[in-house]
Design a protein around this motif. Sequence first.
Motif, PDB file in Angstrom:
ATOM      1  N   ASP A   1      -5.065  -1.902 -16.796  1.00 48.52           N
ATOM      2  CA  ASP A   1      -5.896  -2.766 -17.626  1.00 48.52           C
ATOM      3  C   ASP A   1      -6.186  -4.083 -16.919  1.00 48.52           C
ATOM      4  N   ILE A   2      -5.247  -4.521 -16.108  1.00 54.50           N
ATOM      5  CA  ILE A   2      -5.437  -5.722 -15.291  1.00 54.50           C
ATOM      6  C   ILE A   2      -4.996  -5.385 -13.874  1.00 54.50           C
ATOM      7  N   THR A   3      -5.809  -5.744 -12.915  1.00 54.47           N
ATOM      8  CA  THR A   3      -5.413  -5.695 -11.510  1.00 54.47           C
ATOM      9  C   THR A   3      -5.622  -7.089 -10.952  1.00 54.47           C
TER      10      THR A   3
ATOM     11  N   GLY B   1      -1.318  -9.429   4.612  1.00 52.59           N
ATOM     12  CA  GLY B   1      -0.110  -9.894   3.933  1.00 52.59           C
ATOM     13  C   GLY B   1      -0.340 -10.269   2.480  1.00 52.59           C
ATOM     14  N   ILE B   2      -1.113  -9.446   1.768  1.00 51.53           N
ATOM     15  CA  ILE B   2      -1.341  -9.670   0.342  1.00 51.53           C
ATOM     16  C   ILE B   2      -1.086  -8.376  -0.430  1.00 51.53           C
ATOM     17  N   SER B   3      -0.975  -8.498  -1.740  1.00 51.36           N
ATOM     18  CA  SER B   3      -0.723  -7.352  -2.624  1.00 51.36           C
ATOM     19  C   SER B   3      -1.558  -7.484  -3.879  1.00 51.36           C
ATOM     20  N   SER B   4      -1.651  -6.380  -4.626  1.00 49.63           N
ATOM     21  CA  SER B   4      -2.303  -6.393  -5.935  1.00 49.63           C
ATOM     22  C   SER B   4      -1.275  -5.956  -6.977  1.00 49.63           C
TER      23      SER B   4
ATOM     24  N   SER C   1       0.320  -2.549  -5.527  1.00 50.48           N
ATOM     25  CA  SER C   1      -0.378  -1.708  -4.561  1.00 50.48           C
ATOM     26  C   SER C   1      -0.818  -2.556  -3.367  1.00 50.48           C
ATOM     27  N   ARG C   2      -0.861  -1.891  -2.211  1.00 51.23           N
ATOM     28  CA  ARG C   2      -1.286  -2.550  -0.977  1.00 51.23           C
ATOM     29  C   ARG C   2      -2.084  -1.552  -0.148  1.00 51.23           C
ATOM     30  N   GLY C   3      -3.333  -1.872   0.097  1.00 55.66           N
ATOM     31  CA  GLY C   3      -4.163  -1.058   0.959  1.00 55.66           C
ATOM     32  C   GLY C   3      -3.991  -1.478   2.417  1.00 55.66           C
ATOM     33  N   VAL C   4      -4.778  -0.873   3.278  1.00 57.52           N
ATOM     34  CA  VAL C   4      -4.691  -1.167   4.709  1.00 57.52           C
ATOM     35  C   VAL C   4      -4.981  -2.642   4.981  1.00 57.52           C
ATOM     36  N   TRP C   5      -6.081  -3.155   4.429  1.00 56.38           N
ATOM     37  CA  TRP C   5      -6.425  -4.565   4.660  1.00 56.38           C
ATOM     38  C   TRP C   5      -5.392  -5.485   4.024  1.00 56.38           C
TER      39      TRP C   5
END
Length: 175
Positions: free
Chosen positions: A148-150, A133-136, A124-128
């Motif tokens: 269960d883990i993000t 240039g990062i992701s979860s 997932s990638r939000g606006v910020w």
Amino acid sequence: MDPIAKEFSNEQLDLASLPKYESVAFSSVSSKYLIKMNIQTGILMLVLFITLGVLWFLQLNQLQAGIILAIISVAFIFRFWNNYKLLQSLGYAVRDKDVVYKRGFIFNKTTIIPFNRVQHASISRGVWDKLLGISSLNIFTAGGSGSDITIPGLDPEMAVRLKEAIAVKISKDEF
């Protein structure tokens, strides 16, 4: 005697010989995640200062405004320090049989999820996140309503590689 009862055994494990998860070499998340947390904290701080300004305009006396300003300032100094310490405490590792994720510096929490419990993983990638240039990476197991883990603050390429590695591991475990 029942043949099934004869085959059953439940030997006690030697606890000293179990592997220690603390000895895992954790990978850290991107320092851009600290920027994201500080932007979010700054926006909240701005909203609170605007609210304080409105209260000042509505004839809040100087002593009350000063006390509220001091409390807000101390809270946000703590929050920025907390963001910094939190970034240092985040870590993840992918081992042969599981994924390990640790977080927290005051209250430490470590989650270990074996691959045979993982259903799927998503990115997932939000606006910020997009701007920085990062992701979860979100890892889901059976029976849960959410992930269960993000793992936040991952380089997008690393997030994709981890997701693909998890997909390969869970597909091997199915067969």
